[in-house]
Write a protein that holds these residues in place. Sequence first.
Motif, PDB file in Angstrom:
ATOM      1  N   UNK A  56      -0.820  45.332  51.927  1.00 49.58           N
ATOM      2  CA  UNK A  56       0.448  46.057  51.974  1.00 49.58           C
ATOM      3  C   UNK A  56       1.601  45.067  51.884  1.00 49.58           C
ATOM      4  N   UNK A  57       2.790  45.586  51.594  1.00 46.45           N
ATOM      5  CA  UNK A  57       3.963  44.714  51.533  1.00 46.45           C
ATOM      6  C   UNK A  57       4.236  44.085  52.891  1.00 46.45           C
ATOM      7  N   UNK A  58       3.990  44.838  53.964  1.00 48.31           N
ATOM      8  CA  UNK A  58       4.205  44.298  55.306  1.00 48.31           C
ATOM      9  C   UNK A  58       3.279  43.114  55.573  1.00 48.31           C
ATOM     10  N   UNK A  59       2.003  43.249  55.166  1.00 48.36           N
ATOM     11  CA  UNK A  59       1.051  42.143  55.338  1.00 48.36           C
ATOM     12  C   UNK A  59       1.484  40.935  54.516  1.00 48.36           C
ATOM     13  N   UNK A  60       1.894  41.181  53.285  1.00 46.56           N
ATOM     14  CA  UNK A  60       2.281  40.086  52.402  1.00 46.56           C
ATOM     15  C   UNK A  60       3.509  39.364  52.944  1.00 46.56           C
ATOM     16  N   UNK A  61       4.501  40.131  53.372  1.00 48.64           N
ATOM     17  CA  UNK A  61       5.728  39.518  53.891  1.00 48.64           C
ATOM     18  C   UNK A  61       5.452  38.697  55.148  1.00 48.64           C
ATOM     19  N   UNK A  62       4.605  39.217  56.015  1.00 49.77           N
ATOM     20  CA  UNK A  62       4.277  38.488  57.238  1.00 49.77           C
ATOM     21  C   UNK A  62       3.547  37.187  56.916  1.00 49.77           C
ATOM     22  N   UNK A  63       2.561  37.255  56.043  1.00 49.06           N
ATOM     23  CA  UNK A  63       1.751  36.080  55.726  1.00 49.06           C
ATOM     24  C   UNK A  63       2.527  35.039  54.922  1.00 49.06           C
ATOM     25  N   UNK A  64       3.519  35.485  54.174  1.00 48.57           N
ATOM     26  CA  UNK A  64       4.319  34.572  53.365  1.00 48.57           C
ATOM     27  C   UNK A  64       5.570  34.090  54.096  1.00 48.57           C
ATOM     28  N   UNK A  65       5.718  34.462  55.354  1.00 44.28           N
ATOM     29  CA  UNK A  65       6.952  34.155  56.073  1.00 44.28           C
ATOM     30  C   UNK A  65       7.157  32.656  56.297  1.00 44.28           C
ATOM     31  N   UNK A  66       6.111  31.877  56.186  1.00 40.17           N
ATOM     32  CA  UNK A  66       6.246  30.431  56.340  1.00 40.17           C
ATOM     33  C   UNK A  66       6.715  29.725  55.088  1.00 40.17           C
ATOM     34  N   UNK A  67       6.863  30.463  53.999  1.00 38.73           N
ATOM     35  CA  UNK A  67       7.346  29.885  52.739  1.00 38.73           C
ATOM     36  C   UNK A  67       8.776  30.361  52.506  1.00 38.73           C
ATOM     37  N   UNK A  68       9.716  29.439  52.622  1.00 35.28           N
ATOM     38  CA  UNK A  68      11.135  29.785  52.506  1.00 35.28           C
ATOM     39  C   UNK A  68      11.601  29.655  51.059  1.00 35.28           C
ATOM     40  N   UNK A  69      12.324  30.673  50.598  1.00 33.65           N
ATOM     41  CA  UNK A  69      12.948  30.644  49.274  1.00 33.65           C
ATOM     42  C   UNK A  69      14.456  30.623  49.483  1.00 33.65           C
ATOM     43  N   UNK A  70      15.071  29.483  49.265  1.00 36.78           N
ATOM     44  CA  UNK A  70      16.508  29.368  49.498  1.00 36.78           C
ATOM     45  C   UNK A  70      17.320  30.190  48.501  1.00 36.78           C
ATOM     46  N   UNK A  71      16.713  30.540  47.376  1.00 39.04           N
ATOM     47  CA  UNK A  71      17.409  31.366  46.380  1.00 39.04           C
ATOM     48  C   UNK A  71      17.302  32.855  46.702  1.00 39.04           C
ATOM     49  N   UNK A  72      16.429  33.218  47.636  1.00 43.04           N
ATOM     50  CA  UNK A  72      16.329  34.617  48.058  1.00 43.04           C
ATOM     51  C   UNK A  72      15.568  35.523  47.106  1.00 43.04           C
ATOM     52  N   UNK A  73      14.542  35.000  46.439  1.00 38.81           N
ATOM     53  CA  UNK A  73      13.766  35.816  45.491  1.00 38.81           C
ATOM     54  C   UNK A  73      12.599  36.525  46.165  1.00 38.81           C
ATOM     55  N   UNK A  74      12.715  36.819  47.442  1.00 34.40           N
ATOM     56  CA  UNK A  74      11.594  37.353  48.221  1.00 34.40           C
ATOM     57  C   UNK A  74      11.027  38.648  47.659  1.00 34.40           C
ATOM     58  N   UNK A  75      11.881  39.602  47.306  1.00 34.42           N
ATOM     59  CA  UNK A  75      11.394  40.892  46.797  1.00 34.42           C
ATOM     60  C   UNK A  75      10.586  40.709  45.523  1.00 34.42           C
ATOM     61  N   UNK A  76      11.042  39.826  44.661  1.00 36.75           N
ATOM     62  CA  UNK A  76      10.324  39.577  43.413  1.00 36.75           C
ATOM     63  C   UNK A  76       8.997  38.870  43.657  1.00 36.75           C
ATOM     64  N   UNK A  77       8.979  38.000  44.646  1.00 35.77           N
ATOM     65  CA  UNK A  77       7.735  37.318  45.010  1.00 35.77           C
ATOM     66  C   UNK A  77       6.712  38.337  45.508  1.00 35.77           C
ATOM     67  N   UNK A  78       7.153  39.252  46.360  1.00 35.55           N
ATOM     68  CA  UNK A  78       6.258  40.303  46.855  1.00 35.55           C
ATOM     69  C   UNK A  78       5.729  41.137  45.696  1.00 35.55           C
ATOM     70  N   UNK A  79       6.597  41.496  44.752  1.00 32.33           N
ATOM     71  CA  UNK A  79       6.166  42.285  43.584  1.00 32.33           C
ATOM     72  C   UNK A  79       5.092  41.548  42.792  1.00 32.33           C
TER      73      UNK A  79
END
Length: 211
Positions: free
Chosen positions: A178-201
């Motif tokens: 799920x997106x919630x699982x992905x976001x939680x597990x990827x929370x240690x990887x910071x994207x200073x440009x803020x492309x988080x939604x695209x990374x999840x997609x």
Amino acid sequence: MPGTSQLEISRRNLLISSAATVAITGVAGGAAAQSAGGTMNHASSVSLKVNGQIRDLEVDNRTSLLDALREHLHLTGTKKGCDHGQCGACTVMVDGRRINSCLTLAVMHDGEEVTTIEGLGQPGNLHPMQAAFVKHDGFQCGYCTPGQICSSVAVLEEMKANIPSHVTGDLTAQTSITEAEIRERMSGNICRCGAYSNIVDAIVEVAGTKA
């Protein structure tokens, strides 16, 4: 001591303290001299299987895995971001498990298999995760992207192996992607440009192709 004045005791303690300081300084100086003379060995031989190839290195025992990859093997895809394990830019996979390579010593991984971004895919033959990051615009400056992609590949393997995360509701059931699982597990990887939604997609798409 009977018959000994406080002044004499203080003077004696001072002499003892001074002698101890001289002795310690002498030992430290001797050790430094030995090191400078090359008679003391602070290096180790390490054999790593990096991206499918055996690489034999002679490294200072204090060398991090990140520096061994970048400075000794010239695999500069793995990035040095914070050097404190807080940004995830240095993420690689060791024996299939993702780690922050800045927080571990190269000598700790003798005989183990290391996969960096260079080992996942090449131009014209991209790993599905790399292709998905391009398709969904999962990066802007690209500095954190190698760590993001290595972490993304490992995240899907973690969920496939039913390794729970902080947001996993049922520990007895197969982990849902799920997106919630992905976001939680990827929370240690910071994207200073803020492309988080695209990374999840991008990760969701690759997970769908594996399902």
